[in-house]
Design a protein around this motif. Structure first.
Motif, PDB file in Angstrom:
ATOM      1  N   MET A   1      -3.221  15.602 -17.537  1.00 46.41           N
ATOM      2  CA  MET A   1      -3.240  14.766 -16.449  1.00 46.41           C
ATOM      3  C   MET A   1      -3.653  15.528 -15.238  1.00 46.41           C
ATOM      4  O   MET A   1      -3.215  16.604 -15.086  1.00 46.41           O
ATOM      5  N   ASN A   2      -4.630  14.812 -14.515  1.00 45.72           N
ATOM      6  CA  ASN A   2      -5.142  15.793 -13.344  1.00 45.72           C
ATOM      7  C   ASN A   2      -3.979  15.603 -12.172  1.00 45.72           C
ATOM      8  O   ASN A   2      -3.992  14.692 -11.825  1.00 45.72           O
ATOM      9  N   MET A   3      -3.597  16.736 -11.655  1.00 44.58           N
ATOM     10  CA  MET A   3      -2.361  16.789 -10.817  1.00 44.58           C
ATOM     11  C   MET A   3      -3.134  17.040  -9.288  1.00 44.58           C
ATOM     12  O   MET A   3      -2.355  17.283  -8.373  1.00 44.58           O
ATOM     13  N   ASN A   4      -4.432  16.861  -9.135  1.00 47.75           N
ATOM     14  CA  ASN A   4      -5.122  17.355  -7.857  1.00 47.75           C
ATOM     15  C   ASN A   4      -5.834  15.835  -7.268  1.00 47.75           C
ATOM     16  O   ASN A   4      -6.279  14.983  -7.790  1.00 47.75           O
ATOM     17  N   PHE A   5      -5.260  15.961  -6.048  1.00 51.81           N
ATOM     18  CA  PHE A   5      -5.873  14.715  -5.214  1.00 51.81           C
ATOM     19  C   PHE A   5      -6.219  14.979  -3.593  1.00 51.81           C
ATOM     20  O   PHE A   5      -5.632  15.855  -3.188  1.00 51.81           O
ATOM     21  N   ASP A   6      -7.018  14.202  -3.032  1.00 57.14           N
ATOM     22  CA  ASP A   6      -7.200  14.178  -1.682  1.00 57.14           C
ATOM     23  C   ASP A   6      -6.849  12.726  -1.312  1.00 57.14           C
ATOM     24  O   ASP A   6      -7.937  12.141  -1.434  1.00 57.14           O
ATOM     25  N   PHE A   7      -5.894  12.513  -0.550  1.00 57.79           N
ATOM     26  CA  PHE A   7      -5.560  11.090  -0.123  1.00 57.79           C
ATOM     27  C   PHE A   7      -5.386  10.669   1.305  1.00 57.79           C
ATOM     28  O   PHE A   7      -4.652  11.533   2.184  1.00 57.79           O
ATOM     29  N   ASN A   8      -6.421  10.194   1.765  1.00 58.93           N
ATOM     30  CA  ASN A   8      -6.482   9.724   2.977  1.00 58.93           C
ATOM     31  C   ASN A   8      -6.557   8.203   3.334  1.00 58.93           C
ATOM     32  O   ASN A   8      -7.483   7.643   3.002  1.00 58.93           O
ATOM     33  N   ASN A   9      -5.508   7.884   3.701  1.00 59.37           N
ATOM     34  CA  ASN A   9      -5.314   6.226   3.619  1.00 59.37           C
ATOM     35  C   ASN A   9      -4.850   5.882   4.960  1.00 59.37           C
ATOM     36  O   ASN A   9      -3.586   5.314   5.386  1.00 59.37           O
ATOM     37  N   PRO A  10      -5.658   5.833   5.949  1.00 66.79           N
ATOM     38  CA  PRO A  10      -5.170   5.722   7.658  1.00 66.79           C
ATOM     39  C   PRO A  10      -4.863   4.557   8.002  1.00 66.79           C
ATOM     40  O   PRO A  10      -4.637   4.318   9.101  1.00 66.79           O
ATOM     41  N   THR A  11      -5.110   3.455   7.316  1.00 69.74           N
ATOM     42  CA  THR A  11      -4.908   2.170   7.726  1.00 69.74           C
ATOM     43  C   THR A  11      -3.256   1.562   7.766  1.00 69.74           C
ATOM     44  O   THR A  11      -2.631   2.059   6.690  1.00 69.74           O
ATOM     45  N   ARG A  12      -2.728   1.241   8.955  1.00 69.02           N
ATOM     46  CA  ARG A  12      -1.492   0.855   8.778  1.00 69.02           C
ATOM     47  C   ARG A  12      -1.471  -0.787   8.113  1.00 69.02           C
ATOM     48  O   ARG A  12      -2.429  -1.293   8.327  1.00 69.02           O
ATOM     49  N   ILE A  13      -0.625  -0.858   7.422  1.00 73.23           N
ATOM     50  CA  ILE A  13      -0.612  -2.185   6.287  1.00 73.23           C
ATOM     51  C   ILE A  13       0.599  -2.937   6.698  1.00 73.23           C
ATOM     52  O   ILE A  13       1.829  -2.498   6.583  1.00 73.23           O
ATOM     53  N   LEU A  14       0.423  -4.056   7.393  1.00 72.08           N
ATOM     54  CA  LEU A  14       1.584  -5.235   7.507  1.00 72.08           C
ATOM     55  C   LEU A  14       1.407  -6.043   6.332  1.00 72.08           C
ATOM     56  O   LEU A  14       0.578  -6.968   6.262  1.00 72.08           O
ATOM     57  N   PHE A  15       2.230  -5.906   5.341  1.00 69.53           N
ATOM     58  CA  PHE A  15       2.043  -6.616   4.161  1.00 69.53           C
ATOM     59  C   PHE A  15       3.296  -7.657   4.110  1.00 69.53           C
ATOM     60  O   PHE A  15       4.431  -7.345   4.074  1.00 69.53           O
ATOM     61  N   GLY A  16       3.047  -9.007   3.575  1.00 78.28           N
ATOM     62  CA  GLY A  16       4.162 -10.010   3.145  1.00 78.28           C
ATOM     63  C   GLY A  16       3.900 -11.229   3.768  1.00 78.28           C
ATOM     64  O   GLY A  16       2.884 -11.365   4.763  1.00 78.28           O
ATOM     65  N   ALA A  17       4.608 -12.435   3.240  1.00 77.99           N
ATOM     66  CA  ALA A  17       4.431 -13.651   3.824  1.00 77.99           C
ATOM     67  C   ALA A  17       4.970 -13.690   5.028  1.00 77.99           C
ATOM     68  O   ALA A  17       5.795 -13.409   5.453  1.00 77.99           O
ATOM     69  N   GLY A  18       3.914 -14.265   5.980  1.00 76.30           N
ATOM     70  CA  GLY A  18       4.328 -14.624   7.536  1.00 76.30           C
ATOM     71  C   GLY A  18       3.986 -13.414   8.308  1.00 76.30           C
ATOM     72  O   GLY A  18       4.108 -13.511   9.688  1.00 76.30           O
ATOM     73  N   LYS A  19       3.387 -12.229   7.563  1.00 74.41           N
ATOM     74  CA  LYS A  19       3.030 -11.073   8.795  1.00 74.41           C
ATOM     75  C   LYS A  19       2.099 -11.438   9.791  1.00 74.41           C
ATOM     76  O   LYS A  19       2.062 -10.640  10.918  1.00 74.41           O
ATOM     77  N   LEU A  20       1.290 -12.497   9.524  1.00 73.72           N
ATOM     78  CA  LEU A  20       0.273 -12.759  10.716  1.00 73.72           C
ATOM     79  C   LEU A  20       0.994 -12.942  11.953  1.00 73.72           C
ATOM     80  O   LEU A  20       0.414 -12.640  13.074  1.00 73.72           O
ATOM     81  N   ASN A  21       2.204 -13.844  11.874  1.00 75.90           N
ATOM     82  CA  ASN A  21       3.029 -13.976  13.154  1.00 75.90           C
ATOM     83  C   ASN A  21       3.618 -12.887  13.924  1.00 75.90           C
ATOM     84  O   ASN A  21       3.933 -12.881  14.989  1.00 75.90           O
ATOM     85  N   GLU A  22       3.204 -11.738  13.130  1.00 73.73           N
ATOM     86  CA  GLU A  22       3.652 -10.296  13.874  1.00 73.73           C
ATOM     87  C   GLU A  22       2.561  -9.704  14.468  1.00 73.73           C
ATOM     88  O   GLU A  22       2.701  -8.538  15.212  1.00 73.73           O
ATOM     89  N   LEU A  23       1.238 -10.053  14.283  1.00 72.03           N
ATOM     90  CA  LEU A  23      -0.053  -9.415  14.869  1.00 72.03           C
ATOM     91  C   LEU A  23       0.221  -9.361  16.609  1.00 72.03           C
ATOM     92  O   LEU A  23      -0.259  -8.233  16.769  1.00 72.03           O
ATOM     93  N   GLY A  24       0.539 -10.259  17.146  1.00 67.89           N
ATOM     94  CA  GLY A  24       0.868 -10.061  18.553  1.00 67.89           C
ATOM     95  C   GLY A  24       1.720  -9.283  19.147  1.00 67.89           C
ATOM     96  O   GLY A  24       1.734  -8.690  20.493  1.00 67.89           O
TER      97      GLY A  24
END
Ligand SMILES: [Zn+2]
Length: 391
Positions: A1-24
Motif C-alpha cells: 500500500m502506498n502511504m504517500n500522498f499530497d492532499f489539498n482540498n481547500p473547498t468548504r463543503i456544506l453537505f446535507g438536505a436543506g443546506k441551500l437555506n444556509e447559504l445566506g
C-alpha cells in the motif's frame, strides 16, 4: 500500500438536505455575483434559482443571472460567459446546476480574469498550454446533480467543435471556495440521468481504485463512496424523491471529487471524452457505462490489479468476493438494477469502423490518464475495448 500522498482540498463543503437555506449565512467571496445556470428551464421551474437569489440577497451581495450553458459545454459559451462577467463587473461566480454548469464555471472564472482565448491555456490536443497570468474569479458551487464531483474541484471539461476536441481544463487556483451539496435539489433529476450521473460518480471512484497512483487515503475515500453508490443508486433511480438514497449517492459523488484530488482517474475517462467529442449528444455517464465492462476486463485478464477489483466487489455487496471477476458481476448487477445494462453505441451513431479513430482521439486529448492505468494499454488495445463494447 502506498502511504504517500499530497492532499489539498481547500473547498468548504456544506453537505446535507436543506443546506441551500444556509447559504445566506456564509461570508461571500465578493460583492457582485454572476449566477451561472444552464439554458434549460429546470433551475427556474424548480425554484432553485429564486431560492439562490434570495440567499445571496440575505448575504448582502448583488447578483446577475447568465443562462448560457448547454450539456457538453462549448468553448464559445465559456468565452461569452467570461465577457458577461467582465461587462457586468462581477467579482465572483455562483455556479448553480449540474456538471456542465460547474465545469464551465472553472473556465469562465479563468477567462474573466485573463486575456486571450480558452484554448491558449488548454494543455493537450491543439491547446497552446500557456500558464494563467491571473487568479480566476472566486467560485461558489451549488450542485443540482450527483455525478461529476466538479463542485469541489478545479477542473472542467470543455468541447471545441471546430477541432473535435473535448478536453479537461483547470488550475488549482480555480478551486471553488464554497460548495453547497443539498440532495433536496437532486430530487427532480429524471431516472435515466440519475443513473448516468450516478455511474459517472461510481467510475471516478473505481478508476481511482484501479489507478497506479492509488494511496491509502484515496483508496479509503473511494471504497466508502463505492459502497454508498452501489447500495443506494438503484433506489434513487427508482424513486427520485427517496431523499435518503439521494443523500447517499450525493455523498459518493462528492467523495469522488475529493479522492480525485489525490489520485487521477484512468484512461476510461479519456476514452469516453473521445466518444462524446465525436458524438456530441452522448451523455458522459452513458458513454462510460458502455465501455466499463470491457475496460475492467482488459485489466482483469492481465492480472493488473486483482486485489483492487476484489476490494471493490466487496464494497459493492459481494461479501465473499475472492476473485477479480466478482467486480464484473457486481458491475453488471448494478447496471441491471439501474436499467442501464443495455445501452448501445449504435443508438448514438457509432460504427465499429471508428474504433481506432476513437482510440487515437483518447490518446491525443487526454494521453496523461493512460499513465494512470495499472498496466500498459496501446492504441490497438484501446480500439479493441471499443470494438468489444460495440453493439
Ligand atoms: Zn466523469
Amino acid at each position: 500500500m502506498n502511504m504517500n500522498f499530497d492532499f489539498n482540498n481547500p473547498t468548504r463543503i456544506l453537505f446535507g438536505a436543506g443546506k441551500l437555506n444556509e447559504l445566506g449565512d456564509q461570508a461571500m467571496p465578493g460583492k457582485k455575483a454572476m449566477v451561472i445556470i444552464s439554458n434549460g428551464k429546470s433551475t427556474k421551474e424548480n425554484g432553485y434559482l429564486d431560492r439562490t437569489l434570495a440567499q445571496l440577497e440575505r448575504a448582502n451581495v448583488e447578483s446577475v443571472v447568465w443562462n448560457g450553458i448547454m450539456e457538453n459545454p462549448l468553448k464559445e459559451a465559456v468565452m461569452e460567459g467570461a465577457a458577461f462577467a467582465k461587462d457586468n463587473g462581477c467579482d465572483f461566480l455562483v455556479a448553480l446546476g449540474g456538471g456542465a454548469v460547474l465545469d464551465s464555471s472553472v473556465a469562465i472564472s479563468a477567462m474573466a480574469a485573463n486575456e486571450g482565448d480558452l484554448w491558449d491555456y488548454v494543455c493537450g490536443g491543439t491547446g497552446k498550454g500557456k500558464m494563467l497570468k491571473n487568479n480566476g474569479l472566486p467560485i461558489v458551487t451549488i450542485t443540482t446533480t450527483a455525478g461529476t464531483g466538479s463542485e469541489i474541484n478545479c477542473w472542467g471539461v470543455i468541447s471545441n467543435l471546430e477541432t473535435k476536441e473535448k478536453i479537461g481544463f483547470g488550475d488549482p487556483r480555480l478551486t471553488p471556495v464554497l460548495a453547497v451539496v443539498d440532495p433536496e435539489l437532486m430530487r427532480t433529476v429524471p431516472p435515466k440521468y440519475t443513473a448516468y450521473q450516478g455511474f459517472d460518480a461510481l467510475f471516478h471512484n473505481t478508476e481511482v481504485m484501479m489507478s497506479k497512483g492509488v494511496n491509502i487515503l484515496s483508496e479509503t475515500i473511494a471504497l466508502s463512496a463505492i459502497e454508498h453508490i452501489a447500495k443506494y443508486l438503484p433506489r434513487a433511480v427508482k424513486d427520485g424523491n427517496d431523499l435518503e438514497a439521494r443523500e447517499h449517492v450525493a455523498y459518493g459523488s462528492t467523495m469522488a471529487g475529493m479522492t480525485m484530488q489525490l489520485t487521477s482517474t484512468t484512461a476510461q475517462h479519456s476514452m469516453e471524452h473521445s466518444m462524446s467529442a465525436y458524438h456530441h449528444n452522448l451523455p458522459h455517464g452513458a458513454g462510460l457505462i458502455m465501455i466499463s465492462k470491457a475496460f475492467a476486463e482488459f485489466f482483469i485478464e492481465r492480472h493488473a490489479c486483482d486485489e483492487q477489483f476484489i476490494k471493490m466487489a466487496k464494497a459493492m455487496g459481494i461479501e465473499d468476493a475472492d476473485k477479480p471477476e466478482d467486480f464484473i458481476t457486481a458491475l453488471v448487477n448494478l447496471q441491471e438494477a439501474c436499467g442501464v445494462a443495455d445501452l448501445r453505441m449504435s443508438d448514438y451513431g457509432f460504427t465499429p469502423e471508428e474504433s481506432m479513430t476513437l482510440a487515437k482521439g483518447a490518446r491525443s486529448m487526454q494521453g496523461g490518464l493512460f499513465l494512470a492505468n495499472p498496466c500498459e494499454m496501446t492504441d490497438e488495445d484501446c480500439a479493441g475495448i471499443f470494438e468489444k463494447s460495440y453493439r
